[in-house]
Motif scaffolding. Structure first.
Motif, PDB file in Angstrom:
ATOM      1  N   ARG A  66      -5.174   7.417  -1.478  1.00 10.67           N
ATOM      2  CA  ARG A  66      -6.556   6.981  -1.705  1.00 10.67           C
ATOM      3  C   ARG A  66      -6.688   6.236  -3.036  1.00 10.67           C
ATOM      4  NH1 ARG A  66      -8.730  11.575  -0.437  1.00 10.67           N
ATOM      5  NH2 ARG A  66      -9.097  12.358  -2.543  1.00 10.67           N
ATOM      6  N   SER A  67      -5.985   6.684  -4.061  1.00 15.31           N
ATOM      7  CA  SER A  67      -6.006   5.993  -5.350  1.00 15.31           C
ATOM      8  C   SER A  67      -5.475   4.575  -5.217  1.00 15.31           C
ATOM      9  CB  SER A  67      -5.170   6.757  -6.387  1.00 15.31           C
ATOM     10  OG  SER A  67      -5.785   7.956  -6.771  1.00 15.31           O
ATOM     11  N   ALA A  68      -4.330   4.439  -4.548  1.00  7.95           N
ATOM     12  CA  ALA A  68      -3.738   3.112  -4.379  1.00  7.95           C
ATOM     13  C   ALA A  68      -4.613   2.213  -3.513  1.00  7.95           C
ATOM     14  CB  ALA A  68      -2.341   3.245  -3.775  1.00  7.95           C
ATOM     15  N   SER A  69      -5.197   2.789  -2.456  1.00  7.96           N
ATOM     16  CA  SER A  69      -6.072   2.008  -1.581  1.00  7.96           C
ATOM     17  C   SER A  69      -7.290   1.501  -2.336  1.00  7.96           C
ATOM     18  CB  SER A  69      -6.518   2.855  -0.384  1.00  7.96           C
ATOM     19  OG  SER A  69      -5.418   3.256   0.394  1.00  7.96           O
ATOM     20  N   GLY A  70      -7.772   2.306  -3.291  1.00  9.79           N
ATOM     21  CA  GLY A  70      -8.942   1.909  -4.066  1.00  9.79           C
ATOM     22  C   GLY A  70      -8.700   0.700  -4.939  1.00  9.79           C
ATOM     23  N   ARG A  71      -7.433   0.401  -5.207  1.00 14.15           N
ATOM     24  CA  ARG A  71      -7.084  -0.798  -5.979  1.00 14.15           C
ATOM     25  C   ARG A  71      -6.525  -1.900  -5.071  1.00 14.15           C
ATOM     26  NH1 ARG A  71      -6.695  -0.605 -11.599  1.00 14.15           N
ATOM     27  NH2 ARG A  71      -8.196   0.936 -12.357  1.00 14.15           N
ATOM     28  N   ASN A  72      -6.787  -1.763  -3.780  1.00 17.79           N
ATOM     29  CA  ASN A  72      -6.388  -2.781  -2.793  1.00 17.79           C
ATOM     30  C   ASN A  72      -4.880  -3.018  -2.743  1.00 17.79           C
ATOM     31  OD1 ASN A  72      -9.140  -3.323  -2.048  1.00 17.79           O
ATOM     32  ND2 ASN A  72      -9.345  -4.538  -3.926  1.00 17.79           N
ATOM     33  N   VAL A  73      -4.110  -1.960  -2.950  1.00 17.10           N
ATOM     34  CA  VAL A  73      -2.658  -2.059  -2.811  1.00 17.10           C
ATOM     35  C   VAL A  73      -2.318  -2.221  -1.333  1.00 17.10           C
ATOM     36  CG1 VAL A  73      -0.462  -0.880  -3.147  1.00 17.10           C
ATOM     37  CG2 VAL A  73      -2.251  -0.692  -4.877  1.00 17.10           C
ATOM     38  N   THR A  74      -1.419  -3.137  -1.040  1.00 15.58           N
ATOM     39  CA  THR A  74      -1.013  -3.376   0.344  1.00 15.58           C
ATOM     40  C   THR A  74       0.295  -2.660   0.655  1.00 15.58           C
ATOM     41  OG1 THR A  74       0.151  -5.414  -0.261  1.00 15.58           O
ATOM     42  CG2 THR A  74      -2.158  -5.619   0.386  1.00 15.58           C
ATOM     43  N   SER A  75       0.545  -2.452   1.918  1.00 19.28           N
ATOM     44  CA  SER A  75       1.804  -1.853   2.395  1.00 19.28           C
ATOM     45  C   SER A  75       2.111  -0.526   1.715  1.00 19.28           C
ATOM     46  CB  SER A  75       2.970  -2.834   2.184  1.00 19.28           C
ATOM     47  OG  SER A  75       2.735  -4.055   2.836  1.00 19.28           O
ATOM     48  N   ILE A  76       1.105   0.348   1.639  1.00 19.07           N
ATOM     49  CA  ILE A  76       1.308   1.669   1.056  1.00 19.07           C
ATOM     50  C   ILE A  76       2.211   2.496   1.977  1.00 19.07           C
ATOM     51  CG2 ILE A  76       0.157   3.812   0.352  1.00 19.07           C
ATOM     52  CD1 ILE A  76      -2.339   2.136  -0.213  1.00 19.07           C
ATOM     53  N   PRO A  77       3.228   3.153   1.424  1.00 19.01           N
ATOM     54  CA  PRO A  77       4.114   3.966   2.271  1.00 19.01           C
ATOM     55  C   PRO A  77       3.326   5.050   2.994  1.00 19.01           C
ATOM     56  CG  PRO A  77       5.047   3.685   0.076  1.00 19.01           C
ATOM     57  CD  PRO A  77       3.644   3.173   0.008  1.00 19.01           C
ATOM     58  N   PRO A  78       3.716   5.379   4.212  1.00 15.19           N
ATOM     59  CA  PRO A  78       3.008   6.440   4.939  1.00 15.19           C
ATOM     60  C   PRO A  78       3.211   7.800   4.284  1.00 15.19           C
ATOM     61  CG  PRO A  78       4.965   5.754   6.142  1.00 15.19           C
ATOM     62  CD  PRO A  78       4.801   4.785   5.007  1.00 15.19           C
ATOM     63  N   ALA A  79       2.280   8.699   4.568  1.00 12.72           N
ATOM     64  CA  ALA A  79       2.297  10.020   3.943  1.00 12.72           C
ATOM     65  C   ALA A  79       3.583  10.780   4.226  1.00 12.72           C
ATOM     66  CB  ALA A  79       1.082  10.827   4.418  1.00 12.72           C
ATOM     67  N   ASN A  80       4.136  10.644   5.439  1.00  8.47           N
ATOM     68  CA  ASN A  80       5.339  11.422   5.765  1.00  8.47           C
ATOM     69  C   ASN A  80       6.546  10.988   4.947  1.00  8.47           C
ATOM     70  OD1 ASN A  80       5.534   8.984   7.099  1.00  8.47           O
ATOM     71  ND2 ASN A  80       6.193   9.849   9.058  1.00  8.47           N
ATOM     72  N   LEU A  81       6.634   9.693   4.595  1.00  9.45           N
ATOM     73  CA  LEU A  81       7.743   9.234   3.753  1.00  9.45           C
ATOM     74  C   LEU A  81       7.604   9.754   2.328  1.00  9.45           C
ATOM     75  CD1 LEU A  81       8.456   5.555   4.891  1.00  9.45           C
ATOM     76  CD2 LEU A  81       9.622   7.684   5.523  1.00  9.45           C
ATOM     77  N   ILE A  82       6.375   9.835   1.837  1.00 14.82           N
ATOM     78  CA  ILE A  82       6.147  10.386   0.500  1.00 14.82           C
ATOM     79  C   ILE A  82       6.525  11.865   0.484  1.00 14.82           C
ATOM     80  CG2 ILE A  82       4.429  10.820  -1.293  1.00 14.82           C
ATOM     81  CD1 ILE A  82       2.887   8.371  -0.241  1.00 14.82           C
ATOM     82  N   MET A  83       6.168  12.573   1.545  1.00 13.99           N
ATOM     83  CA  MET A  83       6.540  13.988   1.641  1.00 13.99           C
ATOM     84  C   MET A  83       8.056  14.153   1.683  1.00 13.99           C
ATOM     85  SD  MET A  83       5.735  17.204   1.813  1.00 13.99           S
ATOM     86  CE  MET A  83       4.146  17.678   2.527  1.00 13.99           C
ATOM     87  N   ASP A  84       8.746  13.302   2.422  1.00 15.11           N
ATOM     88  CA  ASP A  84      10.206  13.384   2.477  1.00 15.11           C
ATOM     89  C   ASP A  84      10.822  13.164   1.105  1.00 15.11           C
ATOM     90  OD1 ASP A  84      10.128  13.895   5.167  1.00 15.11           O
ATOM     91  OD2 ASP A  84      10.613  11.847   5.788  1.00 15.11           O
ATOM     92  N   ASN A  85      10.233  12.265   0.310  1.00 14.38           N
ATOM     93  CA  ASN A  85      10.690  12.013  -1.048  1.00 14.38           C
ATOM     94  C   ASN A  85      10.607  13.290  -1.890  1.00 14.38           C
ATOM     95  OD1 ASN A  85      11.457   9.220  -2.124  1.00 14.38           O
ATOM     96  ND2 ASN A  85      10.287   9.992  -3.852  1.00 14.38           N
ATOM     97  N   ILE A  86       9.492  14.009  -1.728  1.00 11.54           N
ATOM     98  CA  ILE A  86       9.262  15.252  -2.468  1.00 11.54           C
ATOM     99  C   ILE A  86      10.249  16.332  -2.044  1.00 11.54           C
ATOM    100  CG2 ILE A  86       7.598  17.122  -2.811  1.00 11.54           C
ATOM    101  CD1 ILE A  86       5.380  14.941  -2.447  1.00 11.54           C
ATOM    102  N   LYS A  87      10.418  16.488  -0.737  1.00 12.25           N
ATOM    103  CA  LYS A  87      11.341  17.517  -0.239  1.00 12.25           C
ATOM    104  C   LYS A  87      12.769  17.254  -0.701  1.00 12.25           C
ATOM    105  CE  LYS A  87       8.796  18.650   4.016  1.00 12.25           C
ATOM    106  NZ  LYS A  87       8.829  18.571   5.493  1.00 12.25           N
TER     107      LYS A  87
END
Length: 297
Positions: A66-87
């Motif tokens: 939501r933070s990135a979308s608020g600054r009109n960032v394009t091609s934001i990685p999907p949530a599941n890829l961010i979660m995989d990064n964390i795991k």
């Protein structure tokens, strides 16, 4: 410097651990480039890891996007890829079963290229048991975030507020607007109690914290009266108890703000703290059962 759960200081350095993760690729920690924060824009979240469980990771990832979308960032990685990064980060740093991790979406100034995902362990401070029992000291500072709903790494803001906190030997600083209204802490949300009423600044004026969200859910579920309203600094004298909420402290009682003194043992505060601890336990069990985002989600 980092600390253990007893509040004692340990070693410093960032990233902590042997490895950090960028775009689901593991690299040795000494290769991390801190200079990225002076280039482009870095949206971030800090997630508490407890017994290898990244607490409320889905909520943090949603707010990060939501933070990135608020600054009109394009091609934001999907949530599941961010979660995989964390795991992956937690898996490769096996010695860090507990701690804080920073998850970053970093993009160029123009925010046209897809952002990179970074995750790494960072120094943290978890309050000692006596601080939960006796409360902590806060100060007020005249400062405002430029965009309260967009969590961006701002080194100048962090350094200046941290200096004031150290100078005043405080746990946290409450931000006060030019009009004299208390909004939030530099790393936390603020709550106050008057009689049996819980009061907190409105969501439109603060970064909507994850712990804050669950405290309000507890209030709704338990029938606890609360108000989201503006709190003038002059109103601080009329509260019997106060507390802050955040990723590291959870629910932390306040004993004083500047020269004002409060009770850290208000029954309502203690009940909210206990109920929140139950929410954390329930999430941990939920996560361990495999109910999380994954690449297959």
């Amino acid at each position: 410097m980092t600390t253990t759960s007893t509040g004692k200081l340990s070693r410093s350095g960032e990233p902590l651990g042997d490895f950090f993760v960028k775009n689901n690729n593991v690299s040795e920690a000494f290769h991390f480039d801190q200079g990225i924060y002076s280039r482009g824009i870095s949206f971030y979240e800090v997630i508490k890891v407890q017994d290898k469980v990244p607490l409320f990771a889905e909520d943090h990832i949603e707010r990060l996007i939501r933070s990135a979308s608020g600054r009109n960032v394009t091609s934001i990685p999907p949530a599941n890829l961010i979660m995989d990064n964390i795991k992956l980060l937690i898996d490769v740093n096996s010695e860090y079963g507990d701690g804080n991790i920073r998850v970053v979406l970093h993009c160029d100034v123009d925010c046209i290229s897809p952002p990179h995902i970074y995750s790494y362990f960072i120094p943290h401070y978890y309050p000692a048991a006596t601080e939960y029992q006796k409360g902590v000291h806060l100060i007020t500072v005249n400062a405002e975030r430029l965009d309260v709903h967009c969590k961006i790494i701002d080194m100048n803001f962090r350094v200046s507020i941290a200096a004031r906190i150290r100078q005043e030997n405080a746990m946290e600083a409450l931000l006060v607007t030019e009009e004299g209204f208390v909004t939030e802490g530099s790393k936390s949300n603020f709550f106050a109690i008057k009689d049996e009423l819980v009061v907190t600044p409105p969501e439109k004026d603060v970064l909507p914290g994850i712990t804050r969200k669950y405290i309000l859910e507890i209030c709704n579920r338990e029938g606890i009266a609360y108000e989201e309203r503006k709190i003038h600094s002059g109103d601080l004298n009329g509260f019997s108890s106060c507390f802050i909420t955040g990723t590291s402290p959870g629910v932390l009682p306040v004993r004083s703000i500047d020269n004002r003194v409060y009770s850290p043992v208000h029954p309502l505060l203690r009940m909210l703290s206990s109920k929140y601890a139950r929410v954390v336990k329930d999430y941990s069990e939920y996560y361990r059962q495999g109910n999380t985002l994954s690449a297959d989600s």
